[in-house]
Design a protein around this motif. Structure first.
Motif: not given
Length: 430
Positions: A125-130
């Motif tokens: 959580v918090g590390t995913v970037k589109s």
């Protein structure tokens, strides 16, 4: 005598034993012959149909005594297997075609992701970037060799400021170009819409380019409409993007006070100035609508944002960017519409029944750095610490008296005349 009898007895028992052994061997051979005749392929037929076919053909050739009926039976089996094989090949072709059709129907975003890189698992959580920054297109100099040659001289890092101008805005063009020169921006180009503007730019030492004769362009110029001329930029910009250059599109009613290329993020397809005048209007806000007839559900939340200014935006040479230009140019060619409204509708309207939305990423510029004239004249100049703030550009888009306000901005920020802006009202007189 006794010894002899024992010898005879011993010899007799051995003979009986030998004769029994011979009988057993003979019986085994006899039984083996019977099974060999009855089961020529053995008890356990673990061979594949192909192996059986090869074995059968060998037996046919190596056993001349086998009946012709057996040969015909084997041939019919071979033919049957060949027919089954042909049927399987047809099924494979049909399944392959269906698979291709399914692939074509996949979600466009998923297909784009697969093209751009391999699939990854979602991280913590918090590390995913589109994905935000789409890849640039492959430059195609055959689109316009003359422009391609010019851009190699003018552009820096494959980006430049581009403005469209005709002879009617010559005085504003003079203020515009002088401000660019004063800041020290070398990578800019004026697309001259007539011969007089081209000659004027050449006399002023301003890089200029005039397109080859174009019936569509000429018909628009004959209308002498500002909105019509504004619509031309979406057609003209396409060639710049096809050649692989990023463009900072600029209207002529803009004063440059700093180099804008030092303040761009370049992480989206479109990075645009806002018509908003504060954090809410420029960057978006939750607006609540009320319908008393709905009782308990009388309040409905809506998301609002003030439009991007189509007179000042940075656009990268990507497929979504080119699609945006094509969509806007197509709609403007079919109806009398305001180019800025169409520009924003194509950027923001989502996909819905009967309409496929544009998959373009966008960023709103800092409205204090890339400032519109409403922020300057209605808000900022009345602040006590106004004199200490210097924006990157000032766009006189909210006021019709553009030229005098542009000159006043130069007097205030460049020449230090403290009362240069005081004579102007916050808005316009009409």
């Amino acid at each position: 005598m006794t010894g002899r009898r024992e010898t005879l007895l011993r010899g007799g028992s051995q003979g009986i034993r030998v004769s029994r052994l011979a009988m057993a061997v003979g019986a085994g051979i006899f039984v083996g012959c019977i099974f060999a005749f009855a089961y020529p392929h053995g008890f356990f037929r673990s061979e594949t149909p192909q192996t059986q076919q090869q074995r059968s053909s060998l037996q046919v050739s190596s056993a001349p005594c086998e009946s012709s009926e057996r040969t015909n039976l084997l041939k019919s089996e071979v033919n049957s297997l060949m027919e089954k094989n042909a049927g399987l090949k047809k099924q494979v072709r049909e399944l392959t075609l269906k698979l291709q059709q399914e692939e074509q129907g996949k979600d466009q975003a998923q297909k784009q992701f697969l093209v751009l890189g391999k699939q990854h698992k979602a991280g913590p959580v918090g590390t995913v970037k589109s994905l935000r920054t789409n890849p640039t297109v492959l430059p195609d100099e055959t689109v316009n060799p003359r422009l391609a040659k010019l851009l190699k001289k003018v552009a820096i890092n494959r980006e430049l400021i581009v403005a469209l101008a005709d002879i009617h805005v010559r005085d504003m063009l003079n203020v515009w170009s002088d401000s660019i020169k004063r800041v020290g921006i070398p990578n800019y180009l004026v697309v001259a819409l007539d011969d007089d503007t081209l000659k004027y730019c050449e006399s002023k030492g301003v890089p200029a380019y005039k397109r080859d004769p174009d019936d569509k362009v000429d018909s628009v110029l004959r209308t002498a409409s500002n909105h019509a001329i504004s619509g031309l930029k979406f057609q003209i910009l396409r060639e710049f993007l096809q050649l692989g250059y990023s463009v900072l599109l600029s209207d002529i009613d803009i004063v440059y006070l700093q180099n804008p290329f030092d303040h761009l993020y370049r992480d989206c397809d479109v990075e645009s100035m806002s018509d908003g005048h504060d954090n809410m209007t420029a960057y978006g806000y939750n607006d609540v609508s009320e319908d008393p007839k709905m009782g308990w559900a009388r309040f409905a939340h809506t998301m609002r944002i003030w439009v991007y200014n189509s007179g000042f935006f940075y656009i990268r040479p990507t497929i979504p960017s080119i699609e945006l230009l094509d969509r806007v140019a197509d709609r403007l060619s079919k109806a009398k519409l305001w180019d800025q409204a169409v520009f924003n509708e194509e950027l923001y309207f989502p996909s819905h029944p009967g309409y496929d939305g544009l998959h373009a990423s966008r960023r709103t510029m800092d409205f204090y750095l890339f400032m519109n004239s409403k922020v300057l004249f209605k808000i900022l100049r009345h602040e006590h610490n106004f004199a200490q703030y210097k924006p990157v550009v000032l766009h006189v888009n909210y006021h019709p008296d553009k030229l005098p306000r542009m000159k006043a901005i130069v007097e205030y920020y460049v020449n230090g005349k403290q009362d240069a802006l005081k004579a102007f009202p916050d808005g316009s007189d009409w």
